[in-house]
Motif scaffolding. Sequence first.
Motif, PDB file in Angstrom:
ATOM      1  N   TYR A 207      36.107  40.730  40.893  1.00  0.00           N
ATOM      2  CA  TYR A 207      35.354  41.834  40.931  1.00  0.00           C
ATOM      3  C   TYR A 207      34.307  41.796  39.825  1.00  0.00           C
ATOM      4  O   TYR A 207      34.452  41.511  38.870  1.00  0.00           O
ATOM      5  CB  TYR A 207      36.487  43.009  40.670  1.00  0.00           C
ATOM      6  CG  TYR A 207      35.715  44.341  40.646  1.00  0.00           C
ATOM      7  CD1 TYR A 207      35.697  45.039  41.731  1.00  0.00           C
ATOM      8  CD2 TYR A 207      35.094  44.982  39.356  1.00  0.00           C
ATOM      9  CE1 TYR A 207      34.980  46.157  41.858  1.00  0.00           C
ATOM     10  CE2 TYR A 207      34.715  46.015  39.507  1.00  0.00           C
ATOM     11  CZ  TYR A 207      34.433  46.674  40.965  1.00  0.00           C
ATOM     12  OH  TYR A 207      33.837  48.180  40.869  1.00  0.00           O
ATOM     13  N   PRO A 208      33.269  42.454  40.661  1.00  0.00           N
ATOM     14  CA  PRO A 208      32.984  42.900  42.076  1.00  0.00           C
ATOM     15  C   PRO A 208      32.766  41.703  42.870  1.00  0.00           C
ATOM     16  O   PRO A 208      32.576  40.391  42.325  1.00  0.00           O
ATOM     17  CB  PRO A 208      31.550  43.529  41.903  1.00  0.00           C
ATOM     18  CG  PRO A 208      31.344  43.953  40.450  1.00  0.00           C
ATOM     19  CD  PRO A 208      31.996  42.723  39.669  1.00  0.00           C
ATOM     20  N   ARG A 221      35.558  41.481  36.370  1.00  0.00           N
ATOM     21  CA  ARG A 221      37.017  40.878  36.215  1.00  0.00           C
ATOM     22  C   ARG A 221      37.098  39.458  36.873  1.00  0.00           C
ATOM     23  O   ARG A 221      36.667  39.276  37.978  1.00  0.00           O
ATOM     24  CB  ARG A 221      37.897  41.813  36.971  1.00  0.00           C
ATOM     25  CG  ARG A 221      39.135  41.359  37.129  1.00  0.00           C
ATOM     26  CD  ARG A 221      40.353  42.454  38.107  1.00  0.00           C
ATOM     27  NE  ARG A 221      41.614  41.854  38.383  1.00  0.00           N
ATOM     28  CZ  ARG A 221      42.543  42.586  39.030  1.00  0.00           C
ATOM     29  NH1 ARG A 221      42.164  43.715  39.225  1.00  0.00           N
ATOM     30  NH2 ARG A 221      43.509  42.117  39.572  1.00  0.00           N
ATOM     31  N   THR A 262      39.008  40.792  31.834  1.00  0.00           N
ATOM     32  CA  THR A 262      38.082  41.614  31.971  1.00  0.00           C
ATOM     33  C   THR A 262      37.125  42.105  30.829  1.00  0.00           C
ATOM     34  O   THR A 262      37.504  41.674  29.855  1.00  0.00           O
ATOM     35  CB  THR A 262      38.908  42.972  32.480  1.00  0.00           C
ATOM     36  OG1 THR A 262      39.633  43.479  31.378  1.00  0.00           O
ATOM     37  CG2 THR A 262      39.613  42.858  33.586  1.00  0.00           C
ATOM     38  N   ASP A 311      37.666  47.747  45.199  1.00  0.00           N
ATOM     39  CA  ASP A 311      37.473  48.123  44.092  1.00  0.00           C
ATOM     40  C   ASP A 311      37.850  47.373  43.051  1.00  0.00           C
ATOM     41  O   ASP A 311      38.693  46.441  43.294  1.00  0.00           O
ATOM     42  CB  ASP A 311      37.871  49.716  43.860  1.00  0.00           C
ATOM     43  CG  ASP A 311      39.429  49.767  43.901  1.00  0.00           C
ATOM     44  OD1 ASP A 311      40.150  48.708  43.871  1.00  0.00           O
ATOM     45  OD2 ASP A 311      39.917  51.060  44.180  1.00  0.00           O
ATOM     46  N   ARG A 312      37.951  47.643  41.703  1.00  0.00           N
ATOM     47  CA  ARG A 312      38.514  46.869  40.647  1.00  0.00           C
ATOM     48  C   ARG A 312      40.046  46.621  40.843  1.00  0.00           C
ATOM     49  O   ARG A 312      40.505  45.720  40.175  1.00  0.00           O
ATOM     50  CB  ARG A 312      38.307  47.491  39.086  1.00  0.00           C
ATOM     51  CG  ARG A 312      38.713  48.784  38.922  1.00  0.00           C
ATOM     52  CD  ARG A 312      38.490  49.140  37.267  1.00  0.00           C
ATOM     53  NE  ARG A 312      36.986  49.293  37.144  1.00  0.00           N
ATOM     54  CZ  ARG A 312      36.731  49.536  36.063  1.00  0.00           C
ATOM     55  NH1 ARG A 312      37.385  49.741  34.841  1.00  0.00           N
ATOM     56  NH2 ARG A 312      35.304  49.673  35.746  1.00  0.00           N
TER      57      ARG A 312
END
Length: 663
Positions: A207-208, A221, A262, A311-312
Amino acid sequence: MKNFLLSLTLFCTFFSVQAARDISSYQRDIPAKVGETNLLGDGSFEDGGKGWVPVDKSRFSVKRGDGFNGTSGIKLTIFPGCKRILPHKWYDVKLKKGVRYKFSAYGRIDGNYARKGGISAKMCIEYWKGSKYIRGFYGLGSGAVQNEWKLFSGSFTFPDNIPEDAKFKVVIVPSCPPETSKNSGAVYFDEIRLVEDAPTWSLFQVYPIAEKLYANEGFIRFSSTFSGPFKGSKNPEYQIKVTRNGKVLAVADAQVKGARVTAELGKLTPGKAEVTVTLYSSKDKKIYAEETKTVEIVDYRQLPANACTIDRLGRANIDGKLFMPIGLYMIGNNEVERLQIISEAKVFNTVLLYHARRFKTKEAMTAFLDACVKNNLKLLYASSFSEKYLNEVKAYHSHPAILGWYIDDETSISKLDHLLYKRRSVNALDPFHPTYAVSCFPGDFSEYNKACDILGYDPYPVRGTSVTPTLSGILSQSDPAEKLDSFSWAVPQIFSWGSYDNKAKNNKELYYKLFREPTEIQMRGMVLTEVLAGSKGFIMYMFCNIRDLNIPDPDSFARRWPEVCRVAGILKELEPFILSDIEQIKLPVQLNKKDHVRAALFDDAKGNIRVIICGMALDHDAIITLPEKYRNKELKSKFGLTKSLGNGKYQFTGKDCAADILY
């Protein structure tokens, strides 16, 4: 999309930028070396192929002149309609658990190779315990290429769950042309080797998606996994740095939870940038590895209508609403009629149409997309990849039916460079819909996932009538997928393997004698096991295999379709829990038998909970204990397999593919 943009702002406000340790003086470690000893002994066949079981001597031989550079080698003759024989050799070699190995071979074809109707073969490794098959490593890339010798190789990490007394064999798996084909020839192999490989570190951005960074969020992430005893893997520490033209834009020490890495990098300025991830140890003052990748920092103030963002937490979001794909693969004729049948079930929201290019004109394809919208169904667009596919992405990316782009189906990572090209090409043309690809090679997942935004995996454990299926057949793929801690949409089995058997698909008696159609209990257990593995989308394979494709029983669909719909309905009921802001909580399980049971609690963040329990073996008896904060209400069993023992304890019992939901 306002909700998506608001979430970025809230996350950015809530989290502070992480501090970074000064590691500039740390010493860089020397990478481990690759082994040189061939564990297979004479892989060049100069012993005449001693130990090889030819199965059919008229088609299999080992002789001088058939190998690489005129030495000894294997030759397997293939012709139209020939029986599929599997020449093999057993090896008394003990591999070490958790160690990475590299398998390689030279191969070539003398004849016509083609994707359909041609001849080909590959070498694989299989593990057996007596007459029971345990596991195979098939994505090793050791195949034969037409008319020229080529070295193929692939690596795998020896897993922990193979019994100590299991033995392995190297097996040749040919692809034989049908009787109607005119193709014949032979495949050749030489110089097979199995050596200890260097441990590896696999890192990819989760992510993204689409290799972006959101300027106003600054959150990134990664999935970080290791194959073999990689230095620095026991207590890994990571530093993430963003630079542009040599200037540091942000640097932070990462938060680590299993494979999830992250960092909060703060607000960033839009444009191309380099992200460097450094694996280090503050205790040893060493840097063990480093990887740099290019990303684009974007400022999405306004997203286009019908964009699908992830999303995350791996949840799809369309026009400000969370979306969990519950879908079906489909193929063949009468597609619009099938859309209506699927839509009328009121539990599905997605279809994946194989070979979308069968619509010969843009007008015909647009009409199908319009029919998807009319039936409230999203489409995962699938077609063979080429420059034409990229033109199709350009043509249809703004259509409201598009959910994402299905860019690959079960390709070996020996073609990783091409897989990455596919993903990046599609991402560049349409960063507002995810790329989705499916692999059936769990040993490849950590590398394969680099080539898609969403990983698909497809274990199909319900096979022949001679073996009682269990949910443990899901774990060979769902466990490696869960270990990655990336984003996944599972591919649950609803079809019978009999529809792919040349004799059974045309013979009702043989179809039911040799093969199983997954029962409602089995399908339910499979999808719930995949929920426990963290999947947030479910594309069932496949509608046409229960509707009218290779099914010798005309009454099968009327019986099975309601069962499939009820299983999909369970997923729909669980959607608020699977897509909750609160991630699932794994529960402790006390086994009363030699068993394997898994359970997790799902909290919808609105005062409601569900507990999913799945039994992986043949006979289940286990006690599940809830966290103390969730013991204030006694839960009920949805399928009658679990009873309350009081004080947050529940006893689950059942057979085979049993699973239950507490509510």
